[in-house]
Write a protein that holds these residues in place. Sequence first.
Motif, PDB file in Angstrom:
ATOM      1  N   GLY A  78      81.746   9.598 -11.112  1.00  0.00           N
ATOM      2  CA  GLY A  78      81.178   9.517  -9.730  1.00  0.00           C
ATOM      3  C   GLY A  78      81.563  10.557  -8.683  1.00  0.00           C
ATOM      4  O   GLY A  78      80.674  11.241  -8.126  1.00  0.00           O
ATOM      5  N   GLY A  79      82.726  11.008  -8.873  1.00  0.00           N
ATOM      6  CA  GLY A  79      83.194  12.157  -8.204  1.00  0.00           C
ATOM      7  C   GLY A  79      82.603  13.521  -8.388  1.00  0.00           C
ATOM      8  O   GLY A  79      81.923  14.139  -7.675  1.00  0.00           O
ATOM      9  N   ALA A  80      82.414  13.653  -9.738  1.00  0.00           N
ATOM     10  CA  ALA A  80      81.985  14.967 -10.193  1.00  0.00           C
ATOM     11  C   ALA A  80      80.503  14.883 -10.032  1.00  0.00           C
ATOM     12  O   ALA A  80      80.243  16.086  -9.526  1.00  0.00           O
ATOM     13  CB  ALA A  80      82.078  14.887 -11.640  1.00  0.00           C
ATOM     14  N   VAL A  81      79.584  13.969  -9.995  1.00  0.00           N
ATOM     15  CA  VAL A  81      78.232  13.987  -9.767  1.00  0.00           C
ATOM     16  C   VAL A  81      77.990  14.313  -8.203  1.00  0.00           C
ATOM     17  O   VAL A  81      77.590  15.231  -7.823  1.00  0.00           O
ATOM     18  CB  VAL A  81      77.895  12.667 -10.067  1.00  0.00           C
ATOM     19  N   ALA A  82      78.912  13.826  -7.371  1.00  0.00           N
ATOM     20  CA  ALA A  82      78.699  13.900  -5.880  1.00  0.00           C
ATOM     21  C   ALA A  82      79.338  15.555  -5.361  1.00  0.00           C
ATOM     22  O   ALA A  82      78.661  16.297  -4.893  1.00  0.00           O
ATOM     23  CB  ALA A  82      79.728  12.876  -5.349  1.00  0.00           C
ATOM     24  N   ILE A  83      80.332  15.920  -6.322  1.00  0.00           N
ATOM     25  CA  ILE A  83      80.815  17.261  -6.018  1.00  0.00           C
ATOM     26  C   ILE A  83      79.882  18.253  -6.269  1.00  0.00           C
ATOM     27  O   ILE A  83      79.416  19.262  -5.697  1.00  0.00           O
ATOM     28  CB  ILE A  83      82.218  17.395  -6.651  1.00  0.00           C
ATOM     29  N   GLY A  84      79.286  18.076  -7.677  1.00  0.00           N
ATOM     30  CA  GLY A  84      78.225  18.895  -7.995  1.00  0.00           C
ATOM     31  C   GLY A  84      76.909  18.991  -7.119  1.00  0.00           C
ATOM     32  O   GLY A  84      76.522  20.117  -7.051  1.00  0.00           O
ATOM     33  N   ALA A  85      76.625  17.799  -6.852  1.00  0.00           N
ATOM     34  CA  ALA A  85      75.319  17.931  -5.967  1.00  0.00           C
ATOM     35  C   ALA A  85      75.561  18.655  -4.760  1.00  0.00           C
ATOM     36  O   ALA A  85      74.888  19.391  -4.302  1.00  0.00           O
ATOM     37  CB  ALA A  85      75.042  16.371  -5.739  1.00  0.00           C
ATOM     38  N   SER A  86      76.751  18.335  -4.066  1.00  0.00           N
ATOM     39  CA  SER A  86      77.305  18.920  -2.824  1.00  0.00           C
ATOM     40  C   SER A  86      77.087  20.744  -3.106  1.00  0.00           C
ATOM     41  O   SER A  86      76.525  21.450  -2.317  1.00  0.00           O
ATOM     42  CB  SER A  86      78.351  18.764  -2.360  1.00  0.00           C
ATOM     43  N   ALA A  87      77.648  21.064  -4.138  1.00  0.00           N
ATOM     44  CA  ALA A  87      77.831  22.540  -4.611  1.00  0.00           C
ATOM     45  C   ALA A  87      76.214  22.991  -4.635  1.00  0.00           C
ATOM     46  O   ALA A  87      75.923  24.231  -4.129  1.00  0.00           O
ATOM     47  CB  ALA A  87      78.689  22.861  -5.719  1.00  0.00           C
ATOM     48  N   TRP A  88      75.364  22.358  -5.396  1.00  0.00           N
ATOM     49  CA  TRP A  88      73.900  22.618  -5.612  1.00  0.00           C
ATOM     50  C   TRP A  88      73.375  22.806  -4.374  1.00  0.00           C
ATOM     51  O   TRP A  88      72.459  23.675  -4.031  1.00  0.00           O
ATOM     52  CB  TRP A  88      73.491  21.621  -6.645  1.00  0.00           C
ATOM     53  N   VAL A  89      73.625  21.899  -3.260  1.00  0.00           N
ATOM     54  CA  VAL A  89      72.862  21.766  -1.885  1.00  0.00           C
ATOM     55  C   VAL A  89      73.024  22.957  -1.436  1.00  0.00           C
ATOM     56  O   VAL A  89      72.422  23.691  -0.678  1.00  0.00           O
ATOM     57  CB  VAL A  89      73.427  20.572  -1.138  1.00  0.00           C
ATOM     58  N   ALA A  90      74.589  23.307  -1.410  1.00  0.00           N
ATOM     59  CA  ALA A  90      75.052  24.646  -0.825  1.00  0.00           C
ATOM     60  C   ALA A  90      74.133  25.943  -1.206  1.00  0.00           C
ATOM     61  O   ALA A  90      73.639  26.669  -0.549  1.00  0.00           O
ATOM     62  CB  ALA A  90      76.588  24.986  -1.112  1.00  0.00           C
ATOM     63  N   ARG A  91      74.125  25.933  -2.688  1.00  0.00           N
ATOM     64  CA  ARG A  91      73.190  27.033  -3.223  1.00  0.00           C
ATOM     65  C   ARG A  91      71.731  27.075  -2.702  1.00  0.00           C
ATOM     66  O   ARG A  91      71.304  28.106  -2.460  1.00  0.00           O
ATOM     67  CB  ARG A  91      73.493  27.181  -4.812  1.00  0.00           C
ATOM     68  N   THR A  92      71.250  25.857  -2.650  1.00  0.00           N
ATOM     69  CA  THR A  92      69.919  25.760  -2.495  1.00  0.00           C
ATOM     70  C   THR A  92      69.714  26.015  -0.928  1.00  0.00           C
ATOM     71  O   THR A  92      68.642  26.839  -0.788  1.00  0.00           O
ATOM     72  CB  THR A  92      69.327  24.382  -2.785  1.00  0.00           C
ATOM     73  N   ILE A  93      70.653  25.538  -0.153  1.00  0.00           N
ATOM     74  CA  ILE A  93      70.214  25.795   1.351  1.00  0.00           C
ATOM     75  C   ILE A  93      70.294  27.368   1.472  1.00  0.00           C
ATOM     76  O   ILE A  93      69.567  27.921   2.091  1.00  0.00           O
ATOM     77  CB  ILE A  93      71.332  25.154   2.244  1.00  0.00           C
ATOM     78  N   ALA A  94      71.451  27.977   0.752  1.00  0.00           N
ATOM     79  CA  ALA A  94      71.457  29.327   0.841  1.00  0.00           C
ATOM     80  C   ALA A  94      70.290  30.144   0.491  1.00  0.00           C
ATOM     81  O   ALA A  94      69.647  30.905   0.973  1.00  0.00           O
ATOM     82  CB  ALA A  94      72.605  29.933   0.234  1.00  0.00           C
ATOM     83  N   ARG A  95      69.723  29.645  -0.681  1.00  0.00           N
ATOM     84  CA  ARG A  95      68.394  30.237  -0.980  1.00  0.00           C
ATOM     85  C   ARG A  95      67.118  30.015  -0.005  1.00  0.00           C
ATOM     86  O   ARG A  95      66.456  30.828   0.040  1.00  0.00           O
ATOM     87  CB  ARG A  95      68.003  29.565  -2.341  1.00  0.00           C
ATOM     88  N   GLU A  96      67.229  29.083   0.314  1.00  0.00           N
ATOM     89  CA  GLU A  96      65.901  28.321   1.359  1.00  0.00           C
ATOM     90  C   GLU A  96      66.011  29.288   2.459  1.00  0.00           C
ATOM     91  O   GLU A  96      64.963  29.338   3.109  1.00  0.00           O
ATOM     92  CB  GLU A  96      65.893  26.845   1.419  1.00  0.00           C
TER      93      GLU A  96
END
Lengths: 457, 296
Positions: A78-96
């Motif tokens: 559960g923790g890994a899924v949420a942390i991974g998702a938050s890191a992905w969000v960071a990257r995606t926001i940066a790209r967008e």
Amino acid sequence: MLYPVMLPLFGVTAAAGAAVGIRAWRAAGYSPRIGAVVGATAGLLGPLITMVPLRGCTFEPGRGPVDVALGVVAFGVGGAVAIGASAWVARTIARETGRVRTPAQQLSAGSFRAGIGTPLAFLAPTLAVLVLFLYWPMLETLRLSTRLVRLSAPNQPFVCLDNFTKLMAPTFSPLAAWLTIGFVVAAGIVAVLGRSDQDSALAVRVRGWLGGLALLAWTTAMFGANYRGVFVTTLILTAGTVIVGLIAGLAIAVLVSQPVKGQGAYRTFLIWPYAISPPIAGILFFVIFDPLAGIAGHLVETFTPFTLPSYRADGTLARSVVILASVWKTLGFNILFYVAGLQNVPTDVIEAGQIDGANTWQRFRHLVLPSLSPITFFLIVTNVTYAFFEVFGTITYLTAGGPSGATTDAMSALIRAGQVQGSFGDGAAQSLILFAMVLAVTFWQFRVTGRRVSYGS
Amino acid sequence: MADLTVRAAPPGPDKAAVGPQPTGALRRRKRTWHVHLLLVATCFVLCAPVLYALLAATQNNAQLFSFQLTPGESLARNFEVVWESRSLGRYMWNSTVVAVAITVGKTITALLAGLAFVYFRFPGKWFVFGFVLITLMMPTEISILALFRIVSGLGWNDSTLGLTVPFLASATGAFLFRQHFANLPAELSEAAQLDGANPLQFLVRILIPLSWNTIGALAVIQFVYGWNQFIWPLLLISDQREQLVQVGLGSLTQAGQGQAYGPLMLGAVLASIPPLVVFLALQRRFMNGFALTRDK
């Protein structure tokens, strides 16, 4: 329920989340402080994804060590899924927002001017089917895996992780345990030796393989006597199908890529078994290897001094025949992709190797094979998926899971649990074990090929 | 190029004058000869199971048990068993309906999704994209028991709806078209917009005519997938008249004694014809659109 045991676990996931968050958000061009807060929040809330549905039951007082261990794993997932998702969000926001430029942005040229309604209408059929028939069943599988389901009983009592612990009855397999220790020790030796060695890339790769084997052996050791047989059968059938299938596929692809007349016709003749179904492959080999009427036994008797034992009585032979049938069926697909890959090997590199005096084998080993590795990893994933899910059809007609369970793989066991016994809880738990294995293989592929997504199959 | 040795320069008209060339040419031809031999042998081995099935389909049990390697005369009788008394024709019709529905439906949903992903900008696009992308890691088989309960709950047991609707969309198709459209020049849609075409007109008049290779490749994959379905109809269909062919073939097998091999092999051969025909008819497009032009 929140039990005191869980507090240090929350501390660990929050710290891990903060560490990942700082790195991810800094790389995306934001303040590391934001990263720490977002990551720690993800680390704190993430475990609730698994802990709330489970009601924290694995950490109740009086639960055994297997439950607690599984609980820790579920907590971590559960923790890994949420942390991974938050890191992905960071990257995606940066790209967008354009902080990090990527080639993908060029796609926006030539867009239609329209509100959000039009594209969503085009996506609606795809999204509806995926939500209703993929996401919902997935969530339902997670829910069922914690329930006791009986066909006649309308209510489905919550049983914590009993459906999983049942598979892990604490019986000890000395062989699996020794294999685990052996692989870990071997990986350690390679790690120590590889440190001084110049060729350390090889050492890293060997260590990775040994680590993976240790993980498999350890997983095998964890299962109870009943499910261990199913798990080992799945591993053997998968390894056989993938290894033999890829080597044979590559060899034939190299052969059919030689510049000879009629190349296209040869390709057609080699690729068409792709269209044959796994169940029909099972039927063909059922007749060919029939103990009485089978032509295979007749050929062995005629041309060699041996006689072929009946595969319906000999477990090892039964597994071999299943592997043979699946390799035959998947070969066309492997050949197709290797032929495509071989066409993309740059000619100038090969020519340079030839000028440098590399012989045919050296050119193949050091120039051709490395440039095929993305295709190889893609094929490993598709072949593993095939072996997990599709070989079931071959097995049904070829061996029906016999003799005495020698070819009962995970999918057969799962279908039997659901369809024959009506215990959907057990079936769901077994599904999730397979899912974990598929995810492990997919992530391994992503890591090794450097996030190159292969579209296909 | 795929050959591991670099090909000698093509023999030109001036080559004969050089002198030692004939030896080289001779050696080359000799090597080609070996390759042909190996290729023919490989093709034979790979085709052998089906060649044997064709042979056995014409034989009765007595001929099969004596390993007769010439065709028997029981083809008509075997066909009668397979087609009339075991109603393979009905199963094959059911499978045709399901496979065609899945192929057509999935192609349409995938074209629309690819259009939305490439030719539109909208807020949250990356989220929708990720939402679809993740399903690549979620094979249907993982949650097939739960899917069975859900589809049963809809009352779709023993119905074509239950066999087709859950498979009318997939991430694979959407991404195949997304990748293909993204590689087309952006000027196409700019020109179409100047001409006042709406997105659907653009899709039908411009994109689809440029996508036949990709459509053909996806059609082969989806038809073969739909036709070869086994686990799902095994779970969902209990009424034999609605059964699909891969499961229906089971009616030709008998446990223990009394297995008639000829009809079984004939059934296997007949049930393989439709996907093979589709594959062979579209094979050029399949190879062009799907595998052999993969970039990178």
